[in-house]
Design a protein around this motif. Structure first.
Motif, short mmCIF file in Angstrom:
data_model
loop_
_atom_site.label_atom_id
_atom_site.label_comp_id
_atom_site.label_asym_id
_atom_site.label_seq_id
_atom_site.Cartn_x
_atom_site.Cartn_y
_atom_site.Cartn_z
N VAL A 181 0.86 -1.18 0.00
CA VAL A 181 0.00 0.00 0.00
C VAL A 181 0.90 1.24 0.00
O VAL A 181 1.82 1.34 0.80
N LYS A 183 1.05 5.71 -0.39
CA LYS A 183 0.29 6.95 -0.19
C LYS A 183 1.08 8.09 -0.80
O LYS A 183 2.30 7.98 -1.03
N LEU A 211 -5.48 7.57 -7.53
CA LEU A 211 -6.00 6.39 -6.84
C LEU A 211 -5.11 5.95 -5.68
O LEU A 211 -5.50 5.09 -4.88
N ASP A 213 -4.05 6.31 -2.31
CA ASP A 213 -4.65 7.02 -1.19
C ASP A 213 -4.27 6.47 0.19
O ASP A 213 -4.84 6.86 1.20
N GLU A 215 -4.83 3.50 1.13
CA GLU A 215 -5.76 2.41 1.44
C GLU A 215 -5.70 1.31 0.37
O GLU A 215 -5.68 0.13 0.68
N ARG A 216 -5.69 1.72 -0.88
CA ARG A 216 -5.67 0.76 -1.96
C ARG A 216 -4.30 0.10 -2.07
O ARG A 216 -3.27 0.75 -1.90
N THR A 217 -4.30 -1.19 -2.40
CA THR A 217 -3.04 -1.88 -2.68
C THR A 217 -2.60 -1.55 -4.10
O THR A 217 -3.37 -1.00 -4.90
N GLN A 220 -4.95 -3.19 -6.46
CA GLN A 220 -6.24 -2.51 -6.59
C GLN A 220 -6.13 -1.24 -7.43
O GLN A 220 -7.01 -0.95 -8.25
N VAL A 221 -5.06 -0.50 -7.24
CA VAL A 221 -4.85 0.71 -8.05
C VAL A 221 -4.75 0.34 -9.52
O VAL A 221 -5.37 0.98 -10.38
N GLU A 224 -8.29 -0.73 -10.79
CA GLU A 224 -9.27 0.35 -10.86
C GLU A 224 -8.92 1.41 -11.89
O GLU A 224 -9.77 2.18 -12.32
#
Length: 509
Positions: A181, A183, A211, A213, A215-217, A220-221, A224
């Motif tokens: 993750v 940031k 994307l 943030d 929170e997203r791995t 996931q980024v 998405e």
């Protein structure tokens, strides 16, 4: 070896192997030290150099024929092949500089000459990122005055160089794990709405950055963003490397204000309970591979895919995709462990075999109907194990064959990726370099790389007329008839019956 994103250490020798230290890391170390001198990158037969003034890149040069000024102008569409050849002829007879001749003939303006020269230097710098096997050496020295010097930030050079990487393995060996993750780096003080600021992010890269943030791995980024997965991973890799994003934790201010490289290097307060370290991720993968491999010989295809008689085809597909993603051989390609590679390949092949069985509705029904009977129509046994000393050879042979199959199907990008893997593992294989060059020659705007690749095959096997003929065909395709003729003539001296070389000479006239 993957980059340890939590490790505050860029210290490395300024002479070494590119397999051990990637070019982005070397460049950051040069900036950190603020040294003046020349970085030489040698991947036989090619040598390229980047020049630095107090840690900043200012110039580049190359011994590769494909990096010559005139040929770059032809590829960029600035001049025609005929104009290039006429200028070369005048160069030999007048002794004037090539650029002066272009301006005198009216092919380009003085302003375009300066812009094109800077473009050549930048292209040489970016091409250095494609060299992931060879020797690097930095020599501190006073630079001679250059007529063309650049003003470019090290971070922009690194980011753009990473974005131009074409070989997945070159990114996979260093990039963050998909479960990590990241940031935004608060030490930057750059508003998110301004994207990467000095990096001049395009719309797609800015969307990927938005994307990130905390929170997203990484996975996931990438999903998405709805972008090409390889391109998205390169974007995240580049952003993390220059410090625009940091692994989730408390980012520290750089020792040098506004220095993203320093901010990335100073990241230390990691939330290990939320994000696994690379060693933990690696150990977990090895354990899962070992456990499943030991169970393969006793598992049926239904147990492997975790399905039963009532499972519908869409769910079978989801189960298959999940498993092949988890146990794909590419996940361990960068790891120097042939035993692990063999086992994960056996698992992958068995999963694929089970999936193909269940794709056929009749065979799927027959299999489940047979359960509980004295014998199963489909038994699964441990794959025949090759002797340890030939495991690597078999893997390379299979990879080469897959490359040939992709080439024959017209999937040249896929063939390029596979042949590059073979040459990475076996850089002494002239045959692999030759076929990599053939695949590259079928990809738009890859003639230069195709030439450089084929030169490696020629250097390894200079008496092979086929390689010389192929090199001639590359030059002919680029409009460089004199060079093409020279290669065809060399090939015919080795093999007077080489029909392709004869045909090439006839085409030149």
């Amino acid at each position: 070896m993957q980059e340890d994103w939590s490790e505050d250490s860029l210290e490395m020798p300024l002479t070494g192997n590119l397999r051990e230290y990637s070019l982005p890391r070397i460049l950051l170390e040069i900036k950190r030290k603020g040294v003046t001198g020349t970085l030489s990158l040698t991947s036989p037969p090619v040598t390229k150099k980047i020049y630095f003034d107090k840690g900043a890149p200012v110039f580049a040069s190359s011994a590769s024929d494909g990096d010559r000024f005139g040929e770059m102008l032809v590829r960029a569409g600035k001049i025609t092949t005929q104009q290039h050849e006429k200028s070369l002829a005048l160069l030999k007879t007048t002794g004037k500089r090539y650029g002066e001749i272009l301006v005198a003939l009216g092919y380009i303006t003085p302003k375009e000459l300066v812009g094109s020269a800077k473009y050549q230097v930048m292209e040489i710098m970016y091409s250095c990122f494609q060299l992931d096997d060879g020797i690097y050496e930095f020599q501190e020295e006073v630079l001679s005055s250059q007529e063309i010097t650049l003003t470019i930030s090290m971070e922009k050079l690194i980011y753009e160089g990473i974005k131009r990487l074409e070989r997945k393995a070159a990114v996979q060996k260093d990039m963050p794990h998909p479960d990590m993750v990241f940031k935004p780096n608060d030490a930057y003080g750059i508003p998110r709405r301004n994207g990467g600021g000095f990096l001049d992010l395009n719309a797609e890269d800015s969307r990927i950055l938005s994307l990130v943030d905390g929170e997203r791995t990484v996975r996931q980024v990438t999903e998405e963003a709805h972008a090409d997965s390889f391109e998205a991973m390169k974007t995240l890799y580049g952003l993390a490397f220059v410090g625009v994003i940091v692994q989730k934790g408390t980012a520290k201010k750089s020792a040098e204000a506004g220095d993203p490289a320093g901010a990335a290097g100073d990241e230390s307060c990691m939330e290990s309970e939320k994000t696994p370290s690379l060693s933990e991720v690696h150990n977990d993968l090895v354990k899962r591979v070992e456990d499943l491999y030991q169970q393969l010989k006793s598992m049926g295809p239904d147990e492997l895919l975790q399905v039963d008689k009532r499972t519908e085809l869409p769910e079978i597909k989801r189960s298959y995709y999940r498993l092949v993603k988890e146990f794909h051989p590419d996940r361990v390609y960068h790891i120097d462990d042939n035993e692990l590679k063999y086992k994960i390949t056996a698992i992958f092949d068995t999963i694929t075999k089970a999936y193909k069985l269940f794709l056929d509705e009749v065979k799927r029904r027959e299999y489940f109907d047979s359960l509980g009977k004295p014998s199963k129509p489909h038994s699964w046994k441990e794959p025949d194990r090759p002797p340890e000393n030939v495991t690597r050879e078999i893997l390379l042979k299979e990879m080469f064959q897959r490359g040939m199959e992709e080439f024959k199907k017209g999937n040249f990008w896929g063939a390029v990726d596979l042949f590059k893997r073979v040459t990475s593992e076996d850089p002494q294989s002239a045959r692999a370099w030759n076929y990599l060059s053939l695949a590259l020659s079928k990809v738009p705007n890859k003639l230069k790389e195709s030439e450089e690749t084929l030169l490696k095959a020629v250097a390894l096997d200079p008496s092979n007329s086929e390689y010389l003929t192929n090199l001639g065909l590359i030059y002919l395709k680029a409009g460089l008839k004199l060079r093409a003729k020279k290669q065809f003539e060399k090939a015919l001296r080795l093999d007077p019956d080489d029909m392709q070389a004869k045909k090439g000479l006839q085409e030149i006239g």
